[in-house]
Design an enzyme around this catalytic site. Structure first.
Site, PDB file in Angstrom:
ATOM      1  CB  CYS A  93     -20.468 -35.660 -31.922  1.00  0.00           C
ATOM      2  SG  CYS A  93     -19.142 -35.142 -33.002  1.00  0.00           S
ATOM      3  CE  LYS A 114      20.790 -30.561 -19.730  1.00  0.00           C
ATOM      4  NZ  LYS A 114      20.119 -29.436 -20.348  1.00  0.00           N
ATOM      5  CD  GLU A 172      19.154 -19.074 -18.632  1.00  0.00           C
ATOM      6  OE1 GLU A 172      20.252 -18.555 -18.978  1.00  0.00           O
ATOM      7  OE2 GLU A 172      18.666 -20.058 -19.200  1.00  0.00           O
ATOM      8  CB  CYS A 213     -18.934 -31.833 -31.309  1.00  0.00           C
ATOM      9  SG  CYS A 213     -17.854 -32.843 -30.316  1.00  0.00           S
ATOM     10  CB  CYS A 255     -14.308 -33.271 -33.472  1.00  0.00           C
ATOM     11  SG  CYS A 255     -16.080 -33.332 -33.834  1.00  0.00           S
ATOM     12  CE  LYS A 261      29.471 -19.913 -15.547  1.00  0.00           C
ATOM     13  NZ  LYS A 261      28.690 -18.721 -15.239  1.00  0.00           N
ATOM     14  CB  CYS A 302     -15.800 -36.885 -32.667  1.00  0.00           C
ATOM     15  SG  CYS A 302     -16.058 -35.963 -31.147  1.00  0.00           S
ATOM     16  NE  ARG A 312      22.341 -19.795 -27.704  1.00  0.00           N
ATOM     17  CZ  ARG A 312      23.191 -20.767 -27.494  1.00  0.00           C
ATOM     18  NH1 ARG A 312      23.749 -20.894 -26.341  1.00  0.00           N
ATOM     19  NH2 ARG A 312      23.460 -21.619 -28.427  1.00  0.00           N
ATOM     20  CE  LYS A 320      22.959 -25.759 -18.819  1.00  0.00           C
ATOM     21  NZ  LYS A 320      21.727 -25.338 -19.425  1.00  0.00           N
ATOM     22  CG  PHE A 378      -1.708   1.224   1.392  1.00  0.00           C
ATOM     23  CD1 PHE A 378      -2.829   1.443   0.610  1.00  0.00           C
ATOM     24  CD2 PHE A 378      -1.320   2.204   2.311  1.00  0.00           C
ATOM     25  CE1 PHE A 378      -3.559   2.602   0.749  1.00  0.00           C
ATOM     26  CE2 PHE A 378      -2.047   3.367   2.436  1.00  0.00           C
ATOM     27  CZ  PHE A 378      -3.172   3.571   1.667  1.00  0.00           C
ATOM     28  CD  GLU A 379       3.460   4.231   3.375  1.00  0.00           C
ATOM     29  OE1 GLU A 379       4.095   5.275   3.349  1.00  0.00           O
ATOM     30  OE2 GLU A 379       2.214   4.172   3.573  1.00  0.00           O
ATOM     31  CG  PHE A 380       5.975   0.004  -3.720  1.00  0.00           C
ATOM     32  CD1 PHE A 380       7.357   0.179  -3.666  1.00  0.00           C
ATOM     33  CD2 PHE A 380       5.377  -0.192  -4.961  1.00  0.00           C
ATOM     34  CE1 PHE A 380       8.114   0.164  -4.830  1.00  0.00           C
ATOM     35  CE2 PHE A 380       6.131  -0.206  -6.126  1.00  0.00           C
ATOM     36  CZ  PHE A 380       7.505  -0.038  -6.057  1.00  0.00           C
ATOM     37  CE1 TYR A 404      32.090 -15.055 -19.008  1.00  0.00           C
ATOM     38  CE2 TYR A 404      30.592 -15.493 -20.832  1.00  0.00           C
ATOM     39  CZ  TYR A 404      31.878 -15.369 -20.337  1.00  0.00           C
ATOM     40  OH  TYR A 404      32.939 -15.561 -21.176  1.00  0.00           O
ATOM     41  CG  ASP A 446      15.431 -25.196 -17.937  1.00  0.00           C
ATOM     42  OD1 ASP A 446      15.893 -24.763 -19.014  1.00  0.00           O
ATOM     43  OD2 ASP A 446      14.698 -26.187 -17.854  1.00  0.00           O
ATOM     44  CD  GLU A 467      28.154 -19.420 -11.953  1.00  0.00           C
ATOM     45  OE1 GLU A 467      27.273 -19.323 -12.821  1.00  0.00           O
ATOM     46  OE2 GLU A 467      29.235 -18.820 -11.994  1.00  0.00           O
ATOM     47  CB  SER A 490      25.646 -23.583 -25.801  1.00  0.00           C
ATOM     48  OG  SER A 490      26.334 -24.423 -26.675  1.00  0.00           O
ATOM     49  CG  LEU A 491      27.744 -23.628 -20.511  1.00  0.00           C
ATOM     50  CD1 LEU A 491      26.977 -23.640 -19.203  1.00  0.00           C
ATOM     51  CD2 LEU A 491      29.201 -23.258 -20.262  1.00  0.00           C
TER      52      LEU A 491
END
Ligand code: IVH
Length: 665
Positions: free
Chosen positions: A407, A310, A171, A428, A422, A286, A404, A134, A113, A33-35, A224, A115, A111, A81-82
């Site tokens: 129907c 992974k 990411e 249907c 369908c 790394k 289907c 990328r 990874k 609220f204050e924000f 990075y 996703d 670290e 990429s790695l």
């Protein structure tokens, strides 16, 4: 005395700091609220004093409503990429290889990874100047306008001791909770679901409308730093420093000297990652020192100084009991496997998607087979294969149905599509009920009933399509169970009130495939009545910003069907708004009435899409190729020489963006 300018600046500083506490440190300092109060004050002052406008003000993070075409930008350093590894053995190999090459002590930084989707941010003099995806690793899309809406990414850096120019990569992520909310909403309006938070994040970054991006609450982790004048030789030390400039840097990061420490980190996070608010799919190792990194170098695809380990996707093995085929609102038929219940990543799984006919055929799956189920990032578990070695008795082969299940109509499969439909959209039951549910939903006509009532009406034979709702009388519904005077009156009133829902929402309510809220708005703005829209041909449709081939064909197809046209006609007769209202029209002019434009080249004042919108808003027409009908070429820089020559030969007026803007002033 505090001037207005001082107050604006103080508010901006304070809000940035609060944002940092909230989004980066996860430590909110004041109430929402204050924000909001501070934010409102700043918005108000900025609106009253446009002379103090600053694109980096926290108020600008909401994203403007303007459409942007993405510009392709070449990466200063390619975004490689790695290389992936899946076993501890491969991690040991990496360690030994590195040790041999360097022939001196080294540190490894571990670290998580993350996703999501990777992003490259460039800061000049402490200000975010560019954010690029990328792409194909050499060049990516400039998505700065969208990235500016991500609250954990600083627009201006804290302190003063950052390099004058540097790049930081990381990411962009959609937290699980946001992802689940988004999919729930999409399921409600029968829009296709995102398979996982990664797709949702990258899809969101590619949206044309930063305001929608802002509403999707993306988050980020940066991992990075690149540039000529980084403070330290150590990657770890640089990341920590970047944390003090305001970036969100993960705490799950550890500097290791031995392989044992690395394995400890892996084992710990393999379990603990389940408690994180965002998706991770492995660990990144790394070599810490930039000097040693340089020494080890890169292959054409990935650095030799880093690898990814992974995590195993969680999977379980269970028996297939039967297969159901479900029909959705659009008629799409999805095969769903009924499984022997099995525990998978903390929940019991009984049903899983079998995707489509091609995949069923590929798996050669039979009833009673033991099959593998995975949850990965997806909310709906899926079958990933069959354990054929464990097959003793062969059950019936699973075959995609021909008719289907609801129907009986023969299913169709469009060329190049994996999905069966369908086609009996008007006969249907799940399609009819689904269409009505969509029609009455909150973002469409907002008629006060839910799916149970739609079901009740349908079963009682009161409705066969959405238009029938407008025929219903209080007496009709009062005959049904659970209805009383008051609820019946409320319902009838709510149907009546839906007649004031604006044109774009009524268009959305029809449930035309691929015509979501945004597309409906676009179409309504370009074609001021549904009659105009029904008359539009393919060429006219695709000149509308954001309308591509797929949407255009879907619209044409919808209106080519007699029963759809009848439905629209009936709705129109009941009084549903199918034209733009006076006040909506007021934003429009006819300064360019009857004029046809071709846009060519690149522009500096507005994007191509913005020019398209401006042409449409002012009554002009916008086409893609130069012809005898073209009145003007709106030419930017680098207009194609062939187009230019053709235009000159045909004596078509060539105007600059400034001249164009004068025309509509
Ligand atoms: S470093 C040259 N660190 O994984 C090294 N990447 O396959 C650049 N990723 O494209 C990447 N978490 O999108 C790095 N802690 C992390 C990461 C990470 C996720 C992603 C990133 C990259 C992909 C590599």
């Amino acid at each position: 005395m505090e001037t207005i300018k001082d107050r604006i600046e103080a508010l901006r500083k304070r809000i940035e700091k609060l944002n940092y506490g909230y989004y980066v440190l996860s430590k909110p300092e004041i109430s929402d609220f204050e924000f909001d109060r501070l934010m409102k004050e700043l918005e108000h002052l900025e609106a009253e004093h446009p002379e103090f406008f600053d694109p980096n003000s926290p108020t600008q993070r909401v994203g403007s409503d303007i459409n942007k075409n993405f510009v392709q930008v070449e990466h200063v350093y390619p975004m490689l990429s790695l290389s992936n590894t899946y076993s501890e053995g491969e991690v040991t190999d990496f360690y030994n290889r590195t040790s041999k090459s360097l022939n001196e002590p080294f540190e490894i930084v571990c670290e998580l990874k993350y996703d999501g989707t990777s992003i490259s941010l460039t800061y000049e003099n402490g200000v975010l100047i560019r954010a690029v995806t990328r792409g194909d690793s050499v060049r990516g899309d400039d998505v700065t306008a969208n990235v500016r809406t991500i609250k954990s990414i600083p627009l201006k850096l804290h302190g003063t001791n950052y390099p004058a120019l540097f790049e930081i990569r990381g990411e962009v992520l959609m937290p699980w909770l946001v992802f689940e909310d988004l999919n729930r909403e999409r399921a409600e309006s029968e829009e296709p679901l995102f398979a996982n938070p990664r797709n949702a994040a990258s899809g969101t970054l590619k949206l044309q409308n930063p305001a929608i991006v802002a509403s999707r609450r993306l988050d980020s982790y940066l991992y990075y730093l690149l540039g000529e004048n980084l403070p330290f030789d150590g990657h770890y030390e640089n990341l920590k420093k970047a944390g003090s400039w305001g970036f969100k840097i993960s705490d799950a990061i550890k500097k290791c000297e031995t392989l044992e420490e690395v394995f400890e980190f892996i084992a710990y996070w393999d379990k603990e990652r389940r408690n994180l608010p965002v998706a991770t799919d492995g660990i990144v190792l790394k070599i810490n020192s930039a000097r040693q990194q340089l020494n080890l170098g890169w292959t054409s695809k990935s650095p030799r100084w880093a690898i990814a380990y992974k995590f195993q996707a969680e999977s379980a093995e269970t028996r297939l009991n039967s297969v159901d085929f479900q029909v959705g609102r659009t008629g799409a038929v999805t095969p769903v496997a009924n499984l022997e219940p099995v525990l998978l990543s903390g929940t019991i799984v009984k049903r899983a998607s079998l995707h489509n006919a091609d995949i069923i055929e590929n798996f050669d799956i039979h009833i009673g087979d033991l099959c593998y189920v995975e949850k990965g990032g997806e909310i709906i578990p899926k079958i990933t294969g069959v354990n054929k070695a464990a097959r003793f008795i062969l059950g019936d082969k699973v075959r995609f149905i021909k008719n289907c299940p609801e129907c009986g109509t023969p299913l169709v499969r469009e060329e190049g599509e994996a999905i069966h439909y369908c086609p009996n959209h008007f006969g249907c039951p799940p399609q009819i009920k689904g269409m009505v549910e969509h029609f009455v939903s909150r973002k469409a006509m907002y008629i006060n009933i839910g799916s149970e009532t739609v079901n009740q009406f349908y079963n009682a034979g009161l409705i066969k399509n959405a238009a029938d709702l407008y025929e219903l009388k209080a007496e009709d519904v009062l005959k049904l169970d659970r209805w009383a005077e008051k609820s019946a009156r409320n319902f009838i009133e709510s149907v009546h009130e839906s007649l004031s829902v604006p044109y774009d929402r009524a268009l959305y309510a029809l449930g035309i495939r691929y015509v979501g809220e945004t597309v409906a708005k676009r179409l309504a703005n370009a074609f001021h009545s549904i009659d105009d829209l029904m008359k539009a041909d393919y060429e006219q449709l695709i000149t509308v910003g954001e309308i591509g081939e797929v949407i255009a064909r879907s619209v044409l197809n919808y209106f080519s069907i007699e029963s759809n046209r009848r439905l629209v006609e009936r709705l129109k007769n009941y009084g549903v708004q199918f034209t733009l209202r006076e006040d909506e029209l007021a934003e429009k002019t006819n300064k360019l009435n009857g004029q046809t434009f071709v846009i060519s080249g690149t522009f500096s004042l507005h994007s191509r899409d913005e020019y398209k919108v401006l042409i449409e808003k002012n009554g002009g027409k916008n086409t893609s190729s130069v012809s005898a009908k073209t009145d003007y070429i709106l030419a930017g820089e680098n207009i194609g020489p062939a187009k230019l020559e053709k235009a000159m030969k045909m004596e078509i007026k060539i105007i600059s963006e400034v001249e164009f803007l004068k025309m509509i002033e």
